[in-house]
Write a protein that holds these residues in place. Structure first.
Motif, PDB file in Angstrom:
ATOM      1  N   ILE A 431      -0.855  12.800   5.796  1.00 42.75           N
ATOM      2  CA  ILE A 431       0.391  11.556   5.538  1.00 42.75           C
ATOM      3  C   ILE A 431       1.583  12.377   6.643  1.00 42.75           C
ATOM      4  CG2 ILE A 431       1.692  10.533   4.835  1.00 42.75           C
ATOM      5  CD1 ILE A 431       0.739  10.776   2.187  1.00 42.75           C
ATOM      6  N   PHE A 465      -1.292   9.865  -7.019  1.00 43.83           N
ATOM      7  CA  PHE A 465       0.167   9.600  -6.763  1.00 43.83           C
ATOM      8  C   PHE A 465       1.073   9.823  -7.382  1.00 43.83           C
ATOM      9  CE2 PHE A 465      -1.680   7.306  -3.131  1.00 43.83           C
ATOM     10  CZ  PHE A 465      -0.718   8.360  -2.241  1.00 43.83           C
ATOM     11  N   GLY A 470       4.886   2.095  -7.805  1.00 41.91           N
ATOM     12  CA  GLY A 470       5.050   2.808  -6.989  1.00 41.91           C
ATOM     13  C   GLY A 470       3.604   2.717  -6.455  1.00 41.91           C
ATOM     14  N   SER A 471       3.019   3.137  -6.340  1.00 46.57           N
ATOM     15  CA  SER A 471       2.181   3.340  -5.523  1.00 46.57           C
ATOM     16  C   SER A 471       0.688   2.325  -6.001  1.00 46.57           C
ATOM     17  CB  SER A 471       1.248   4.327  -6.432  1.00 46.57           C
ATOM     18  OG  SER A 471       0.656   4.337  -7.975  1.00 46.57           O
ATOM     19  N   ASN A 473       0.173  -1.626  -4.721  1.00 45.63           N
ATOM     20  CA  ASN A 473       0.649  -2.994  -3.996  1.00 45.63           C
ATOM     21  C   ASN A 473       1.230  -3.937  -4.781  1.00 45.63           C
ATOM     22  OD1 ASN A 473       1.729  -4.959  -2.421  1.00 45.63           O
ATOM     23  ND2 ASN A 473      -0.156  -4.403  -0.969  1.00 45.63           N
ATOM     24  N   ARG A 475       2.363  -7.089  -4.731  1.00 49.84           N
ATOM     25  CA  ARG A 475       0.944  -8.123  -4.062  1.00 49.84           C
ATOM     26  C   ARG A 475      -0.299  -7.873  -4.402  1.00 49.84           C
ATOM     27  NH1 ARG A 475       5.659 -11.905  -4.157  1.00 49.84           N
ATOM     28  NH2 ARG A 475       7.594 -10.564  -4.077  1.00 49.84           N
ATOM     29  N   PHE A 488     -13.212  -1.891   3.611  1.00 49.96           N
ATOM     30  CA  PHE A 488     -12.251  -1.381   4.495  1.00 49.96           C
ATOM     31  C   PHE A 488     -14.174   0.151   5.276  1.00 49.96           C
ATOM     32  CE2 PHE A 488     -10.256   1.841   7.585  1.00 49.96           C
ATOM     33  CZ  PHE A 488      -9.722   0.622   8.184  1.00 49.96           C
TER      34      PHE A 488
ATOM     35  N   GLN B 182       7.703   3.502   0.064  1.00 50.36           N
ATOM     36  CA  GLN B 182       6.911   4.180  -1.060  1.00 50.36           C
ATOM     37  C   GLN B 182       5.798   4.171  -0.867  1.00 50.36           C
ATOM     38  OE1 GLN B 182       7.351   1.533  -3.791  1.00 50.36           O
ATOM     39  NE2 GLN B 182       9.518   1.615  -2.748  1.00 50.36           N
ATOM     40  N   TYR B 184       2.153   3.284  -1.901  1.00 51.84           N
ATOM     41  CA  TYR B 184       1.339   2.574  -1.724  1.00 51.84           C
ATOM     42  C   TYR B 184       0.752   2.420  -0.487  1.00 51.84           C
ATOM     43  CZ  TYR B 184       4.937  -1.516  -0.495  1.00 51.84           C
ATOM     44  OH  TYR B 184       5.213  -1.965  -0.169  1.00 51.84           O
ATOM     45  N   GLU B 186       1.968   5.192   1.093  1.00 54.37           N
ATOM     46  CA  GLU B 186       0.938   6.605   1.786  1.00 54.37           C
ATOM     47  C   GLU B 186      -0.477   6.063   0.884  1.00 54.37           C
ATOM     48  OE1 GLU B 186       3.425   9.043  -0.338  1.00 54.37           O
ATOM     49  OE2 GLU B 186       4.674  10.073   1.904  1.00 54.37           O
ATOM     50  N   ALA B 187      -0.761   5.209   0.197  1.00 49.60           N
ATOM     51  CA  ALA B 187      -1.960   4.912  -0.013  1.00 49.60           C
ATOM     52  C   ALA B 187      -2.455   4.896   1.008  1.00 49.60           C
ATOM     53  CB  ALA B 187      -1.944   4.672  -1.792  1.00 49.60           C
ATOM     54  N   PHE B 193      -6.321   2.885   7.280  1.00 50.82           N
ATOM     55  CA  PHE B 193      -6.304   2.141   7.192  1.00 50.82           C
ATOM     56  C   PHE B 193      -5.231   2.029   8.254  1.00 50.82           C
ATOM     57  CE2 PHE B 193      -6.203  -0.041   2.717  1.00 50.82           C
ATOM     58  CZ  PHE B 193      -7.106   0.394   2.587  1.00 50.82           C
ATOM     59  N   ARG B 197      -3.027  -3.246   9.606  1.00 48.93           N
ATOM     60  CA  ARG B 197      -3.746  -3.834   8.441  1.00 48.93           C
ATOM     61  C   ARG B 197      -2.302  -2.798   7.657  1.00 48.93           C
ATOM     62  NH1 ARG B 197      -8.491  -4.826   6.705  1.00 48.93           N
ATOM     63  NH2 ARG B 197      -8.606  -4.885   4.397  1.00 48.93           N
ATOM     64  N   ARG B 201      -0.284  -6.452   6.056  1.00 48.29           N
ATOM     65  CA  ARG B 201      -1.248  -6.994   4.213  1.00 48.29           C
ATOM     66  C   ARG B 201      -0.950  -5.909   3.525  1.00 48.29           C
ATOM     67  NH1 ARG B 201      -6.171  -9.049   2.341  1.00 48.29           N
ATOM     68  NH2 ARG B 201      -5.783  -7.609   0.955  1.00 48.29           N
ATOM     69  N   HIS B 202       0.306  -4.920   3.883  1.00 48.29           N
ATOM     70  CA  HIS B 202       1.609  -4.034   3.024  1.00 48.29           C
ATOM     71  C   HIS B 202       2.361  -4.243   2.898  1.00 48.29           C
ATOM     72  CE1 HIS B 202      -3.026  -2.249   1.335  1.00 48.29           C
ATOM     73  NE2 HIS B 202      -2.793  -2.656   2.377  1.00 48.29           N
ATOM     74  N   PRO B 205       4.365  -8.428   2.877  1.00 49.89           N
ATOM     75  CA  PRO B 205       4.380  -9.216   2.335  1.00 49.89           C
ATOM     76  C   PRO B 205       5.076  -9.011   0.661  1.00 49.89           C
ATOM     77  CG  PRO B 205       1.396  -8.447   2.536  1.00 49.89           C
ATOM     78  CD  PRO B 205       2.508  -7.666   3.649  1.00 49.89           C
ATOM     79  N   ASN B 206       5.563  -7.182   0.824  1.00 51.24           N
ATOM     80  CA  ASN B 206       6.286  -6.617  -0.276  1.00 51.24           C
ATOM     81  C   ASN B 206       7.893  -6.961   0.067  1.00 51.24           C
ATOM     82  OD1 ASN B 206       5.500  -5.882  -1.818  1.00 51.24           O
ATOM     83  ND2 ASN B 206       3.658  -4.704  -0.860  1.00 51.24           N
TER      84      ASN B 206
END
Lengths: 694, 292
Positions: A431, A465, A470-471, A473, A475, A488, B182, B184, B186-187, B193, B197, B201-202, B205-206
């Protein structure tokens, strides 16, 4: 040590004539849109003069609301609907706002969990302390400003004369909690309420703050109500303890007795769910857990509230039990123990001597090349420039770290905040990109690869995580979250096949496949963490980095997640890099442990060896600071006190980074950074004087 | 009963609000706002059915008639029915309000999102451009652009758009910045991805919640700005019925108060409606406020 404590307990017992605080049948309810929630449901307890009372429970048990109710600090829609709170004989619930103000912060003080937000950021420390003292008319402005310096000094703040002139943001979390305690103690209150005062702090700082609270209680006779989810913290400070579950007190007794011989199945479950730092790793590493979740406060069971999860449930549990005496001085809300049944004892696997008896786990991959190899990895984060001509400052997050992880093993990464453990996780997962060094995953050096080049390897390495909120999404439905990487990477094709695999994954992590259509906010922290694990498993990885996967969870849920991770490791032959600050957990699940301090590796050793015979002074302090949930052991154990705070990682000390706090430090420690030397097979330490700390 | 008991009883006197009361307290005004907006939307669609007059029919013999049974809100200097012109005027106001804000929000969000996600030079360029536009008083800048483009509804909308996107870019920029740190996100990186994307997509929307709030609150703002530009003589081409230009036509007719007053009220009501609704949307999208 024992003698003084006995004497102290004696003094507490004789002080029974006038309790500092008496709570009778307290009911606090929240009038929400969905209905009335009884957060505190008939709680009674007394705190004697000079006593330290612990309140234990999981999140949602009502312990914090109880604390807030004691001072009437709750706002709508919460209301105290019934009961009595008597403080020094006066009814707090009947006080006028003026009376209440005169008691708050004067006779009765409170310290909150989050030291970062409980001080006013725009006022100097001095101003806040002086204001508290002057407003209650106890001190004149001049006296108060002198006293402010005294108080900070007493709370262990270095250079208090300078500290009073600072603003809160100039302090670390531990320092702010000291200021909070100074604030709380400024008017010499009769009662100090501390709501999870050390939860946000590192373990060595926690030990310092707990010491402070204990001193206040012992030397100044201040009564203390300490609220915590951590039994070790309670064991260190409190004489007596009450356990709360679902808004009720389920057990009450002397801390020592309660922890050694719990009389309520919930207390029993809490004690058994946590591994102990002084306990060698057993062959079967699964922890005792209880099923299910605490009951929905809007829909409480008719009978015993713990019955649906209770492993000792009997027929009579359909009737709600009262809190009744089960032994002299001990009360429990349980039909089973009231009938005289004792709960099974936790069998302790003693340390040091028998540790060698537990053979180390056989790691198949130990003879091969390591699956993950870090060599000389460096990561510095640049800070914004303070001025155009100023040199750019950097945070030394990770400095020259070497690390091997063999196939099939679990390597634990421990250290306090700022030690670089999360950065290492993010470097390994790429990351972040390292500034220099090699990160070799199964023969591929990924340190300099682009995201595109790493993409195929993403199927083999995954991450779980820390923050279950927070990990995921918010939505996306849980099913979509798990399905996304499948589609994917082209692992599954078409809707049906994907759905099938998602269901299978949810099953593997112990969730009903039907929950796939729901959104993450409908789940509890533990369930979210399961989803997070399912997402990581989706691509069938063989290596998982878990960054504090359990630190945000309640102990029973922690135990469930640990068990799940152990199961998965066996089932799929996973390799874990497990990051945590809870040393007991790390000892329990790791084969080898790496101790970090300020971005450097201090010590590496097999788990039991490191915990029984640490070589590095920092490791010694770290282990010593961790509280053990056993009041008897806590009492006997003379532990080492680590003074001071970790230095800034912007300008770390020269030579050995620990030298500024190390009692062994000699001139050589400042001039030469100690190399990581193998002292015994597999046991490495970076210290010029390894093993010399008494 | 003990003294303490009485005091405790006194404490409890304030009745616990019922569910309906709580709903009214929280969503009462937003419901009013929603109602006003719905009424105006219906009016805009059905205007020809609601009035027998032609909004642009000049009838000089009937000029400046006060409100009466025949002409409910009187007639203007050219004898046109004020009520009819108000009904038709809502079409322009609503359309421009929605178009300006939605299109502005779309481009603003896109630019702000890309800036926050890309960082580095791209971010600098986009955000400094945003700052540049924000330096000018929006209505003056819009006035200048509209004047350069020439009078007309479309030109005025283009002029408004030129000054409208920066606030959305700013908001989207800060939203995406918070979201991208956040876990997610990093996830998503760990899952392999790509940046597109992850952004679309992530992250976006948030980030959409506060943007929706700003959109709702901002439509009223756009309506008032457009009316302002029309009042100053830009905006619509006469004789098109538009509230701002109607106020302008009536501003010197002190004795014939109805000519300017009623369009003023129309602007007021629609702006108020969107503001009430926007507040409600904000409360509704804020999970903390919703839980209570």
């Amino acid at each position: 040590m024992t003698k003084t404590l006995k004497a102290e307990l004696g003094r507490v017992a004789t002080g029974a004539d006038a309790p500092a605080l008496e709570v009778k049948n307290l009911h606090t309810q929240f009038f929400t849109d969905d209905g009335v929630v009884s957060a505190v449901d008939g709680v009674s307890f007394t705190v004697k003069q000079g006593e330290a009372l612990g309140i234990v429970g999981e999140s949602g048990s009502g312990k914090s609301v109880t604390a807030l109710s004691l001072m009437r600090l709750l706002d709508e829609p919460a209301r105290i609907t019934e009961g009595e709170v008597r403080f020094q004989g006066r009814d707090v619930l009947a006080m006028s706002p003026e009376e209440l103000r005169s008691v708050r912060g004067d006779r009765m003080a409170m310290v909150f969990q989050d030291p970062m937000t409980s001080l006013n950021p725009v006022l100097k420390i001095a101003k806040q302390l002086i204001e508290t003292m002057v407003v209650h008319g106890r001190f004149t402005e001049a006296e108060a400003s002198k006293r402010a310096v005294d108080l900070l000094g007493r709370m262990g703040v270095t250079a208090p004369e300078r500290a009073v002139e600072s603003y809160p943001h100039q302090f670390s979390g531990g320092m702010r909690q000291r200021v909070m305690l100074a604030l709380g103690m400024s008017n010499e209150p009769a009662l100090l309420i501390a709501d999870e005062p050390t939860t946000a702090l590192d373990v060595t700082i926690q030990a310092q703050i707990l010491d402070l609270i204990r001193e206040l209680n012992r030397d100044y006779g201040t009564s203390v109500v300490l609220i915590s989810h951590d039994l070790g913290v309670i064991a260190r400070v409190c004489h007596r303890t009450i356990v709360m579950y679902s808004g009720e007190v389920v057990e009450e007794g002397l801390t020592e007795d309660l922890l050694a011989d719990p009389r309520h199945p919930y207390t029993w479950a809490l004690i058994n769910a946590v591994p102990r730092i002084d306990e060698a790793r057993p062959l079967d590493r699964r922890l005792t857990t209880i099923e299910g979740q605490p009951p929905d406060p809007l829909n409480l069971p008719q009978g015993c509230r713990f019955a649906p999860r209770c492993p000792f449930r009997v027929e009579k549990c359909d009737v709600h039990p009262d809190l009744a005496e089960v032994a002299p001085g001990r009360k429990a809300r349980c039909w089973v123990t009231q009938a005289g049944t004792t709960l099974p004892k936790k069998t302790l696997r003693a340390t040091a001597a028998s540790a060698e008896a537990t053979p180390p786990r056989v790691i198949a991959g130990r003879d091969e090349a390591p699956l993950l190899k870090l060599r000389d990895v460096v990561k510095h984060f640049p800070l914004p420039k303070t001025g155009y001509f100023q040199p750019r400052r950097v945070v030394h997050a990770v400095d020259n770290v070497d690390l091997d992880v063999f196939r099939g093993e679990t390597v634990g990464l421990v250290g306090e905040s700022g030690c670089g453990k999360s950065t290492i996780a993010r470097l390994v997962m790429r990351i972040h990109q390292p500034d220099s060094g090699e990160i070799i995953f199964d023969g591929h050096d990924i340190a300099k690869s682009t995201q595109k080049q790493i993409r195929p390897l993403r199927r083999r390495m995954q991450m779980v995580f820390q923050d279950p909120y927070g990990s995921l999404n918010p939505r996306m439905t849980v099913g979509d979250i798990i399905a996304e990487p499948l589609l994917f990477h082209g692992i599954t094709k078409g809707k049906a096949e994907t759905q099938e695999r998602v269901d299978e994954l949810l099953n593997i992590v112990g969730l009903n496949p039907r929950v796939g259509r729901r959104y993450s906010y409908e789940f509890s922290g533990g369930q979210r963490q399961r989803v997070s694990i399912a997402r990581a498993l989706a691509v069938r990885p063989d290596f998982i980095v878990a960054d504090e996967p359990i630190s945000a969870l309640d102990v029973n849920i922690q135990a469930q997640i640990i068990n799940l991770m152990l199961d998965l490791q066996e089932r799929f032959g996973l390799t874990y890099l497990f990051i945590a600050h809870d040393l007991a957990v790390v000892r329990h699940i790791s084969d080898r442990v790496v101790v970090l301090y300020l971005g450097k590796v201090m010590e590496i050793a097999p788990a039991d060896r490191l915990f029984d015979r640490p070589l590095h002074p920092y490791t010694r302090y770290l282990l010593s600071a961790a509280p053990i949930p056993d009041a008897a052991v806590e009492r006997e154990r003379g532990y080492l006190k680590l003074e001071g705070e970790p230095p800034s990682s912007i300008s770390p000390p020269s030579g050995c980074r620990f030298r500024t706090r190390c009692p062994l430090a000699k001139p050589i420690c400042a001039s030469e950074p100690p190399p990581l030397v193998e002292h015994e097979p597999g046991h490495l330490a970076a210290c010029h004087f390894a093993g010399q700390l008494k | 009963m003990s003294v303490a008991g009485e005091a405790a009883a006194a404490r409890r006197i304030a009745p616990v609000p019922t569910k309906a009361q709580r709903w009214r307290r929280r969503y009462g005004l937003p419901a009013v706002g929603m109602f006003i907006i719905l009424v105006w939307i219906v009016v805009a669609i059905t205007a020809p059915l609601l009035s027998p007059y032609d909004p642009n029919l000049v009838d000089v013999s009937n000029r400046l008639k006060p409100p009466s049974g025949e002409h409910w809100l009187g007639t203007d200097a050219l004898g046109r029915d004020v009520f009819t012109r108000l009904l038709y005027g809502s079409r322009i106001s609503l359309t421009t309000g929605f178009v300006v804000v939605l299109v502005g929000a779309f481009f603003g969000t896109l630019l702000g999102g890309i800036a926050a996600f890309a960082r580095g030079k791209v971010e600098e360029i986009i955000m400094r451009l945003t700052d540049l536009v924000l330096c000018f008083p929006p209505i003056i800048l819009a006035l200048a652009i509209a004047a350069a483009l020439g009078i007309g509804t479309v030109n005025t909308i283009i002029a408004m758009l030129a000054v409208w996107w920066p606030k959305f870019a700013r908001l989207a920029h800060s939203m995406v910045l918070t979201q991208r740190s956040q876990e997610y996100v990093e996830a998503a990186v760990v899952a392999g991805f790509g940046p597109g994307r992850i952004l679309f997509r992530h992250i976006i929307p948030n980030s959409i919640g506060p943007l929706i709030v700003l959109v709702t609150l901002d439509i009223g703002n756009a309506v008032i700005t457009f009316a302002g530009l029309s009042f100053l003589g830009l905006g619509v081409v006469p004789p098109t019925a538009e509230w701002g230009s109607m106020v302008a036509e009536g501003r010197e007719l002190v004795a014939q108060w109805w000519v300017a007053t009623f369009p003023g009220f129309c602007i007021l009501s629609i702006v108020l409606g969107f503001n009430f609704l926007g507040d409600g949307v904000r409360d509704w999208l804020d999970p903390k406020a919703r839980k209570r």
